[in-house]
Design a protein around this motif. Structure first.
Motif, PDB file in Angstrom:
ATOM      1  N   GLN A  57       0.836  -1.197   0.000  1.00 22.15           N
ATOM      2  CA  GLN A  57       0.000   0.000   0.000  1.00 22.15           C
ATOM      3  C   GLN A  57       0.874   1.251   0.000  1.00 22.15           C
ATOM      4  O   GLN A  57       2.029   1.223   0.412  1.00 22.15           O
ATOM      5  CB  GLN A  57      -0.907   0.020   1.233  1.00 22.15           C
ATOM      6  N   ASP A  58       0.282   2.364  -0.419  1.00 22.44           N
ATOM      7  CA  ASP A  58       0.985   3.646  -0.421  1.00 22.44           C
ATOM      8  C   ASP A  58       0.538   4.439   0.795  1.00 22.44           C
ATOM      9  O   ASP A  58      -0.676   4.573   1.048  1.00 22.44           O
ATOM     10  CB  ASP A  58       0.678   4.418  -1.704  1.00 22.44           C
ATOM     11  N   ALA A  59       1.482   4.971   1.554  1.00 23.60           N
ATOM     12  CA  ALA A  59       1.166   5.711   2.776  1.00 23.60           C
ATOM     13  C   ALA A  59       0.384   6.986   2.481  1.00 23.60           C
ATOM     14  O   ALA A  59      -0.306   7.507   3.357  1.00 23.60           O
ATOM     15  CB  ALA A  59       2.452   6.049   3.536  1.00 23.60           C
ATOM     16  N   ARG A  60       0.469   7.493   1.244  1.00 24.61           N
ATOM     17  CA  ARG A  60      -0.207   8.756   0.915  1.00 24.61           C
ATOM     18  C   ARG A  60      -1.697   8.583   0.664  1.00 24.61           C
ATOM     19  O   ARG A  60      -2.403   9.571   0.473  1.00 24.61           O
ATOM     20  CB  ARG A  60       0.456   9.394  -0.304  1.00 24.61           C
ATOM     21  N   THR A  61      -2.198   7.351   0.683  1.00 21.84           N
ATOM     22  CA  THR A  61      -3.624   7.136   0.444  1.00 21.84           C
ATOM     23  C   THR A  61      -4.406   6.913   1.735  1.00 21.84           C
ATOM     24  O   THR A  61      -5.616   6.723   1.687  1.00 21.84           O
ATOM     25  CB  THR A  61      -3.848   5.929  -0.488  1.00 21.84           C
ATOM     26  N   TYR A  62      -3.710   6.936   2.875  1.00 19.64           N
ATOM     27  CA  TYR A  62      -4.370   6.681   4.155  1.00 19.64           C
ATOM     28  C   TYR A  62      -4.047   7.777   5.158  1.00 19.64           C
ATOM     29  O   TYR A  62      -2.949   8.329   5.169  1.00 19.64           O
ATOM     30  CB  TYR A  62      -3.915   5.335   4.747  1.00 19.64           C
ATOM     31  N   ASP A  63      -5.020   8.064   6.005  1.00 16.45           N
ATOM     32  CA  ASP A  63      -4.790   8.904   7.181  1.00 16.45           C
ATOM     33  C   ASP A  63      -4.638   7.967   8.369  1.00 16.45           C
ATOM     34  O   ASP A  63      -5.462   7.071   8.572  1.00 16.45           O
ATOM     35  CB  ASP A  63      -5.971   9.851   7.428  1.00 16.45           C
TER      36      ASP A  63
END
Length: 131
Positions: A57-63
């Motif tokens: 997963q990409d960290a920029r797609t989750y808060d």
């Protein structure tokens, strides 16, 4: 309207972290501070976010929001890492094998040993003198 989030609890030594992950824009807050400001030791934030990389997963797609208490810097960082891994598994049970393989789902049970009577610390004995 309520926001859909997934929660995981991580523990290490005396530290307990409650981690919530939700779809968003990449915000990572720990106790209402930005993560790099809270974990200012080199490599801590990267180690925590490596859980997302292991899941592909990409960290920029989750808060990610974390409430952590107790313990020191290392214990808190490790507890957040475990909590995030558990939240990722709740979000998608297919992540279990990747998390297990990377070792993120294993609870590190090592804690400080108690002090014993007659000793200075858990194992350190007073200096022996013959006379």
């Amino acid at each position: 309207m309520s926001v859909q989030y997934y929660e995981g609890v991580g523990r290490r030594k005396e530290s307990i972290a409650r981690v919530r992950i939700m779809n968003g824009s990449g915000r990572f807050t720990v106790n209402d501070k930005e993560a790099p400001a809270y974990f200012n030791r080199l490599g801590d934030v990267e180690a925590i976010l490596s859980v997302l990389q292991a899941a592909g997963q990409d960290a920029r797609t989750y808060d990610i929001t974390v409430v952590v208490s107790g313990g020191g810097v290392t214990g808190q960082a490790d507890s957040v890492q475990l909590g995030l891994a558990r939240a990722m598994v709740k979000m998608d049970p297919g992540n279990v094998s990747a998390m297990r393989k990377a070792g993120f789902l294993t609870r590190d049970a090592r804690v400080k040993e108690r002090k014993k009577p007659g000793l200075k610390r858990a194992r350190k004995a007073p200096t022996y003198t013959k006379r």
